[in-house]
Scaffold this motif. Structure first.
Motif, PDB file in Angstrom:
ATOM      1  N   GLN A 100      -7.391 -40.473   4.408  1.00  0.00           N
ATOM      2  CA  GLN A 100      -8.030 -39.157   4.523  1.00  0.00           C
ATOM      3  C   GLN A 100      -9.154 -39.022   3.504  1.00  0.00           C
ATOM      4  O   GLN A 100     -10.232 -38.504   3.818  1.00  0.00           O
ATOM      5  CB  GLN A 100      -6.996 -38.041   4.319  1.00  0.00           C
ATOM      6  CG  GLN A 100      -6.326 -37.626   5.609  1.00  0.00           C
ATOM      7  CD  GLN A 100      -5.047 -36.841   5.386  1.00  0.00           C
ATOM      8  OE1 GLN A 100      -4.561 -36.720   4.261  1.00  0.00           O
ATOM      9  NE2 GLN A 100      -4.492 -36.323   6.466  1.00  0.00           N
ATOM     10  N   ALA A 101      -8.891 -39.497   2.295  1.00  0.00           N
ATOM     11  CA  ALA A 101      -9.918 -39.426   1.260  1.00  0.00           C
ATOM     12  C   ALA A 101     -11.061 -40.390   1.561  1.00  0.00           C
ATOM     13  O   ALA A 101     -12.222 -40.116   1.243  1.00  0.00           O
ATOM     14  CB  ALA A 101      -9.305 -39.745  -0.102  1.00  0.00           C
ATOM     15  N   MET A 102     -10.722 -41.508   2.208  1.00  0.00           N
ATOM     16  CA  MET A 102     -11.740 -42.536   2.434  1.00  0.00           C
ATOM     17  C   MET A 102     -12.764 -42.112   3.482  1.00  0.00           C
ATOM     18  O   MET A 102     -13.962 -42.383   3.337  1.00  0.00           O
ATOM     19  CB  MET A 102     -11.049 -43.846   2.865  1.00  0.00           C
ATOM     20  CG  MET A 102     -11.983 -45.027   3.051  1.00  0.00           C
ATOM     21  SD  MET A 102     -12.882 -45.468   1.541  1.00  0.00           S
ATOM     22  CE  MET A 102     -11.700 -46.548   0.736  1.00  0.00           C
ATOM     23  N   ILE A 103     -12.324 -41.441   4.539  1.00  0.00           N
ATOM     24  CA  ILE A 103     -13.295 -41.123   5.603  1.00  0.00           C
ATOM     25  C   ILE A 103     -14.172 -39.931   5.221  1.00  0.00           C
ATOM     26  O   ILE A 103     -15.186 -39.668   5.866  1.00  0.00           O
ATOM     27  CB  ILE A 103     -12.615 -40.839   6.975  1.00  0.00           C
ATOM     28  CG1 ILE A 103     -11.740 -39.589   6.919  1.00  0.00           C
ATOM     29  CG2 ILE A 103     -11.833 -42.035   7.463  1.00  0.00           C
ATOM     30  CD1 ILE A 103     -11.243 -39.151   8.293  1.00  0.00           C
ATOM     31  N   ARG A 104     -13.802 -39.211   4.173  1.00  0.00           N
ATOM     32  CA  ARG A 104     -14.604 -38.051   3.769  1.00  0.00           C
ATOM     33  C   ARG A 104     -15.679 -38.456   2.774  1.00  0.00           C
ATOM     34  O   ARG A 104     -15.464 -39.289   1.900  1.00  0.00           O
ATOM     35  CB  ARG A 104     -13.710 -36.984   3.140  1.00  0.00           C
ATOM     36  CG  ARG A 104     -12.836 -36.244   4.146  1.00  0.00           C
ATOM     37  CD  ARG A 104     -11.809 -35.424   3.405  1.00  0.00           C
ATOM     38  NE  ARG A 104     -12.475 -34.531   2.449  1.00  0.00           N
ATOM     39  CZ  ARG A 104     -12.722 -33.243   2.699  1.00  0.00           C
ATOM     40  NH1 ARG A 104     -12.320 -32.707   3.833  1.00  0.00           N
ATOM     41  NH2 ARG A 104     -13.339 -32.499   1.812  1.00  0.00           N
ATOM     42  N   VAL A 105     -16.820 -37.841   2.938  1.00  0.00           N
ATOM     43  CA  VAL A 105     -17.913 -38.103   2.008  1.00  0.00           C
ATOM     44  C   VAL A 105     -17.686 -37.334   0.712  1.00  0.00           C
ATOM     45  O   VAL A 105     -17.946 -37.831  -0.379  1.00  0.00           O
ATOM     46  CB  VAL A 105     -19.260 -37.729   2.655  1.00  0.00           C
ATOM     47  CG1 VAL A 105     -20.390 -37.776   1.637  1.00  0.00           C
ATOM     48  CG2 VAL A 105     -19.550 -38.671   3.817  1.00  0.00           C
ATOM     49  N   GLN A 106     -17.189 -36.104   0.868  1.00  0.00           N
ATOM     50  CA  GLN A 106     -16.930 -35.291  -0.318  1.00  0.00           C
ATOM     51  C   GLN A 106     -15.562 -35.633  -0.902  1.00  0.00           C
ATOM     52  O   GLN A 106     -14.707 -36.167  -0.199  1.00  0.00           O
ATOM     53  CB  GLN A 106     -16.962 -33.801   0.076  1.00  0.00           C
ATOM     54  CG  GLN A 106     -18.349 -33.310   0.409  1.00  0.00           C
ATOM     55  CD  GLN A 106     -18.359 -32.500   1.700  1.00  0.00           C
ATOM     56  OE1 GLN A 106     -17.307 -32.156   2.238  1.00  0.00           O
ATOM     57  NE2 GLN A 106     -19.556 -32.220   2.197  1.00  0.00           N
ATOM     58  N   PRO A 107     -15.353 -35.299  -2.181  1.00  0.00           N
ATOM     59  CA  PRO A 107     -14.059 -35.581  -2.803  1.00  0.00           C
ATOM     60  C   PRO A 107     -12.941 -34.812  -2.114  1.00  0.00           C
ATOM     61  O   PRO A 107     -13.141 -33.707  -1.619  1.00  0.00           O
ATOM     62  CB  PRO A 107     -14.229 -35.090  -4.244  1.00  0.00           C
ATOM     63  CG  PRO A 107     -15.684 -34.891  -4.446  1.00  0.00           C
ATOM     64  CD  PRO A 107     -16.314 -34.679  -3.107  1.00  0.00           C
ATOM     65  N   THR A 108     -11.773 -35.429  -2.060  1.00  0.00           N
ATOM     66  CA  THR A 108     -10.622 -34.813  -1.411  1.00  0.00           C
ATOM     67  C   THR A 108      -9.647 -34.344  -2.490  1.00  0.00           C
ATOM     68  O   THR A 108      -9.302 -35.131  -3.382  1.00  0.00           O
ATOM     69  CB  THR A 108      -9.917 -35.831  -0.508  1.00  0.00           C
ATOM     70  OG1 THR A 108     -10.896 -36.390   0.357  1.00  0.00           O
ATOM     71  CG2 THR A 108      -8.811 -35.182   0.317  1.00  0.00           C
ATOM     72  N   PRO A 109      -9.204 -33.079  -2.427  1.00  0.00           N
ATOM     73  CA  PRO A 109      -8.230 -32.626  -3.421  1.00  0.00           C
ATOM     74  C   PRO A 109      -6.878 -33.291  -3.215  1.00  0.00           C
ATOM     75  O   PRO A 109      -6.543 -33.702  -2.103  1.00  0.00           O
ATOM     76  CB  PRO A 109      -8.155 -31.117  -3.159  1.00  0.00           C
ATOM     77  CG  PRO A 109      -8.620 -30.946  -1.754  1.00  0.00           C
ATOM     78  CD  PRO A 109      -9.579 -32.050  -1.481  1.00  0.00           C
ATOM     79  N   LYS A 110      -6.109 -33.379  -4.270  1.00  0.00           N
ATOM     80  CA  LYS A 110      -4.755 -33.950  -4.241  1.00  0.00           C
ATOM     81  C   LYS A 110      -4.741 -35.374  -3.681  1.00  0.00           C
ATOM     82  O   LYS A 110      -3.819 -35.758  -2.965  1.00  0.00           O
ATOM     83  CB  LYS A 110      -3.815 -33.079  -3.401  1.00  0.00           C
ATOM     84  CG  LYS A 110      -3.643 -31.666  -3.919  1.00  0.00           C
ATOM     85  CD  LYS A 110      -2.707 -30.920  -2.978  1.00  0.00           C
ATOM     86  CE  LYS A 110      -2.839 -29.425  -3.170  1.00  0.00           C
ATOM     87  NZ  LYS A 110      -2.184 -28.682  -2.087  1.00  0.00           N
ATOM     88  N   ALA A 111      -5.807 -36.107  -4.001  1.00  0.00           N
ATOM     89  CA  ALA A 111      -5.852 -37.500  -3.547  1.00  0.00           C
ATOM     90  C   ALA A 111      -6.551 -38.334  -4.622  1.00  0.00           C
ATOM     91  O   ALA A 111      -7.315 -37.810  -5.424  1.00  0.00           O
ATOM     92  CB  ALA A 111      -6.609 -37.611  -2.229  1.00  0.00           C
ATOM     93  N   PHE A 112      -6.247 -39.624  -4.619  1.00  0.00           N
ATOM     94  CA  PHE A 112      -6.989 -40.522  -5.504  1.00  0.00           C
ATOM     95  C   PHE A 112      -8.413 -40.650  -4.983  1.00  0.00           C
ATOM     96  O   PHE A 112      -8.690 -40.433  -3.794  1.00  0.00           O
ATOM     97  CB  PHE A 112      -6.350 -41.908  -5.526  1.00  0.00           C
ATOM     98  CG  PHE A 112      -5.046 -41.957  -6.266  1.00  0.00           C
ATOM     99  CD1 PHE A 112      -5.006 -41.724  -7.643  1.00  0.00           C
ATOM    100  CD2 PHE A 112      -3.858 -42.222  -5.604  1.00  0.00           C
ATOM    101  CE1 PHE A 112      -3.799 -41.767  -8.327  1.00  0.00           C
ATOM    102  CE2 PHE A 112      -2.644 -42.266  -6.285  1.00  0.00           C
ATOM    103  CZ  PHE A 112      -2.619 -42.033  -7.656  1.00  0.00           C
ATOM    104  N   ALA A 113      -9.337 -41.019  -5.873  1.00  0.00           N
ATOM    105  CA  ALA A 113     -10.701 -41.321  -5.439  1.00  0.00           C
ATOM    106  C   ALA A 113     -10.625 -42.454  -4.408  1.00  0.00           C
ATOM    107  O   ALA A 113      -9.710 -43.275  -4.459  1.00  0.00           O
ATOM    108  CB  ALA A 113     -11.553 -41.735  -6.630  1.00  0.00           C
ATOM    109  N   PRO A 114     -11.561 -42.500  -3.463  1.00  0.00           N
ATOM    110  CA  PRO A 114     -11.450 -43.448  -2.345  1.00  0.00           C
ATOM    111  C   PRO A 114     -11.177 -44.896  -2.763  1.00  0.00           C
ATOM    112  O   PRO A 114     -10.240 -45.510  -2.246  1.00  0.00           O
ATOM    113  CB  PRO A 114     -12.810 -43.328  -1.655  1.00  0.00           C
ATOM    114  CG  PRO A 114     -13.255 -41.943  -1.955  1.00  0.00           C
ATOM    115  CD  PRO A 114     -12.717 -41.607  -3.316  1.00  0.00           C
ATOM    116  N   TRP A 115     -11.971 -45.433  -3.664  1.00  0.00           N
ATOM    117  CA  TRP A 115     -11.754 -46.852  -4.014  1.00  0.00           C
ATOM    118  C   TRP A 115     -10.452 -47.045  -4.777  1.00  0.00           C
ATOM    119  O   TRP A 115      -9.767 -48.056  -4.619  1.00  0.00           O
ATOM    120  CB  TRP A 115     -12.922 -47.411  -4.834  1.00  0.00           C
ATOM    121  CG  TRP A 115     -14.188 -47.564  -4.047  1.00  0.00           C
ATOM    122  CD1 TRP A 115     -15.410 -47.069  -4.371  1.00  0.00           C
ATOM    123  CD2 TRP A 115     -14.380 -48.279  -2.806  1.00  0.00           C
ATOM    124  NE1 TRP A 115     -16.347 -47.398  -3.431  1.00  0.00           N
ATOM    125  CE2 TRP A 115     -15.743 -48.149  -2.447  1.00  0.00           C
ATOM    126  CE3 TRP A 115     -13.530 -48.991  -1.941  1.00  0.00           C
ATOM    127  CZ2 TRP A 115     -16.287 -48.699  -1.289  1.00  0.00           C
ATOM    128  CZ3 TRP A 115     -14.067 -49.557  -0.794  1.00  0.00           C
ATOM    129  CH2 TRP A 115     -15.423 -49.400  -0.476  1.00  0.00           C
TER     130      TRP A 115
END
Ligand SMILES: Nc1ncnc2c1ncn2[C@@H]1O[C@H](COP(=O)(O)OP(=O)(O)OP(=O)(O)O)[C@@H](O)[C@H]1O
Ligand SMILES: [Mg+2]
Lengths: 319, 281
Positions: free
Chosen positions: B240-255
């Motif tokens: 979920q965090a990976m497909i979003r361009v903007q930061p996702t709350p309650k998630a690790f950064a994409p990489w």
């Protein structure tokens, strides 16, 4: 050359193979004989490094299977269960095996030709008949032109033509100096194919001897005698030094006295004879006798064959 | 056919004549063999076709619907609108396709008995597992990247003015597209590891689906604090965090999330390797 030393395999509480020690020598077909569940397939899997022995060891050409640099070029195996993905064509099945051992494509085509599968080589193996599947398994075993070959019940389910084909193939391979180790639970089949026998029961070694010796030992003759006065005759024959057993059908099974002397004894006692005929225990019966105490699953059919003096219902070698 | 004179036609030396380094199994040969296996069964083609169809198709569907309903979007919705993630929605379904394929790579060998042929040819079991993982991983990566790129491009082409669309040059967009493909490939390897541990197709697929989809549902039964603390470790949160361009709350950064998934995968594959060596085939 296959050398097993104290080879043992436990599956939980079951001991499938129990301290087997034997050698399988090159240049002949060695039959591996035992009743169902006696541990033949387990032994074969351990030779091929698929199952790990619980104790003991087995080597092929002096090395454990896992240490063979290019196993397909030293050992070829046809195992009990089909080891083929049904969705893959015969050619691709052989080709993916060949690639691992650096075996050229030309050799794949060669073994396909050899087992007579050329016309169906591009067909999915799942569409093959039992016999064709067995031929594909043979092709895989021969792929690396190995000096040691293992076949687990290779004639199972084959028609007479297929059985003869396998038999000739095994003999041909042995004649070329290869080590050929073939399991079966049919003594009669082994009598036709094998030169040497290793017999196991309940995972233990029962016999390790040339087929000729086994046949000589087991084709013990006896004479069947029928008479309305069987009891009197039996007594007379015992007096003359024979050993006599009464069969359920009322006949007598006599050993230890030539057939002519039996006739003489009958005449001397004034007993009427209805039958006086020489009999021989079949190889199958001799095999059953050998493994009698070690049969894992015994159906009622087998009953309690007093095989020392069998009823002789199965003529020698006729099966 | 005469069966008695056959095998002599191939001298023993002939087999030794080819590219393999003399006297040993070649890693290249084992890799080539795994490639032959993968491309010679239909399930590969089916799974990959399913992967492409669902990823591109679902992305296109979501994008087209979004495009039509733009007028109904609130001002806040329009401000946070992320055309990239809309076009990549199909990745959620692609997880199942790549997972099933990864599992089948190994469980189909157990199901059919092929594993015994494989191990007869290559008794070095870690080598077998590694070759499978490498070949499947590369195929999965190439296909997944191609599919996420196409899904992105198709999806963006369906946004018409005044709906904004994304381009690969915008910040975070390329990361989302490339990262999603990478995520799928790593997830496929995780599935392969699970398949190797469990060895039965049905059991492995159940386990995989359980970890991927059921675990997040179970987590919903817990208090929010627990959800916040644990939710970010789930693969589903990572993608979920990976497909979003903007930061996702309650998630690790994409990489970071992808690295975590890589960690899971490594652990599972190592465990699979250890058990593979220990167990009977
Ligand atoms: N993987 C296994 N797990 C548990 N028990 C096993 C396993 N493989 C074999 N056995 C048991 O080990 C014993 C020997 O089996 P095996 O298959 O080696 O016999 P076999 O001589 O090949 O029999 P058959 O003639 O029926 O093929 C049997 O009691 C069997 O139930
Ligand atoms: Mg068996």
């Amino acid at each position: 050359m296959i050398e097993a030393r104290g080879l043992t395999k436990n599956y939980g509480a079951t001991t499938a193979v129990d301290g087997l020690t034997f050698d399988v020598r090159p240049g002949m077909v060695t039959g591996f004989l035992g009743p169902n569940g006696s541990g033949k397939s387990t032994t074969m899997r351990m030779i091929m490094g698929l199952d790990h022995p619980s104790a003991g060891a087995v080597t092929v050409n002096g090395r454990r299977y896992g240490e063979l640099p290019r196993p397909l070029c030293e050992v070829g195996g046809l195992l009990e269960a089909k080891a083929i993905h049904p969705g893959r064509s015969a050619f691709n099945h052989l080709w993916c095996l060949a690639q691992t051992n650096g075996i050229p494509r030309s050799r794949v085509n060669e073994v396909i030709e050899l087992v007579g599968l050329r016309d169906v080589a591009r067909r999915r193996a799942g569409t093959f008949s039992l016999g064709m599947g067995q031929r594909l398994g043979m092709a895989a075993a021969l792929l690396g032109d190995p000096s040691v070959l293992l076949f687990d019940e290779p004639v199972n389910g084959l028609d007479p033509e297929g059985i003869r084909w396998v038999r000739n193939l095994l003999k041909g391979l042995a004649a070329e100096g290869r080590t050929v180790f073939v399991s079966s639970h049919l003594m009669s089949e082994m009598a036709l194919t094998a030169d040497h026998l290793i017999v196991i029961g309940r995972g233990r070694l029962i016999a390790d001897l040339p087929v000729a010796e086994f046949i000589a030992q087991s084709s013990r003759q006896f004479v069947r005698v029928r008479s309305p006065e069987a009891d009197r005759l039996a007594a007379a024959l015992r007096n003359a030094g024979a050993s006599v057993l009464s069969e359920p059908d009322g006949s007598l099974a006599v050993t230890g006295l030539p057939i002519s002397s039996i006739g003489v004894e009958a005449g001397r006692s004034g007993v009427v004879l209805h039958e006086l005929s020489p009999q021989a225990a079949s190889l199958e019966e001799a095999f059953m006798e050998l493994t009698h105490d070690s049969v894992e699953y015994r159906g009622d059919l087998l009953g309690d064959p007093a095989l020392g003096d069998p009823a002789g219902s199965i003529p020698n070698g006729a099966r | 056919m005469s069966a008695t004179s056959p095998v002599t036609t191939a001298p023993t030396s002939q087999a030794a004549g080819t590219g393999a380094s003399p006297g040993d199994l070649s890693v290249r040969g084992v890799l080539a063999s795994e490639w032959t296996k993968l491309r010679s069964v239909r399930s590969t083609v089916w799974s990959l076709a399913a992967l492409a169809v669902v990823t591109i198709g679902l992305g296109a569907l979501v994008s087209a619907v979004t495009n039509n309903r733009w007028r109904t979007f609130s001002f806040a919705d329009r401000l946070t609108f992320d055309p990239t993630s809309r076009s990549l929605r199909g990745v959620f379904l692609a997880q199942l396709a790549i997972g099933v394929l990864g599992i089948l790579v190994i469980t189909s060998e157990y199901g059919t008995g092929m594993i015994r042929s494989t191990l007869s040819a290559v008794p070095n079991r870690p080598l077998v597992l590694a070759a499978k993982a490498i070949v499947f991983g590369l195929v999965a990566l190439v296909v997944s990247e191609a599919v996420t790129f196409v899904a992105f491009l198709v999806g963006q082409s369906l946004f018409t003015s005044p709906v904004p669309h994304a381009t690969l040059g915008q910040p975070g967009v390329l990361r989302a597209v490339v990262g999603s493909g990478l995520y799928l490939a790593v997830l496929g390897l995780l599935a392969l590891g699970i398949g190797s541990l469990i060895r039965h197709t049905a059991g492995a697929i159940s386990t995989f689906v359980g970890l991927l989809l059921i675990l997040p549902l179970l987590l919903q039964a817990f208090p929010t604090s627990v959800q916040t603390a644990l939710g970010k470790y789930l693969p589903l949160t990572i993608i979920q965090a990976m497909i979003r361009v903007q930061p996702t709350p309650k998630a690790f950064a994409p990489w970071a999330g992808l690295a975590l998934l890589g960690g899971y995968t490594l652990v599972v594959l190592l465990a699979a390797g250890v058990l593979f060596v220990k167990r009977d085939a």
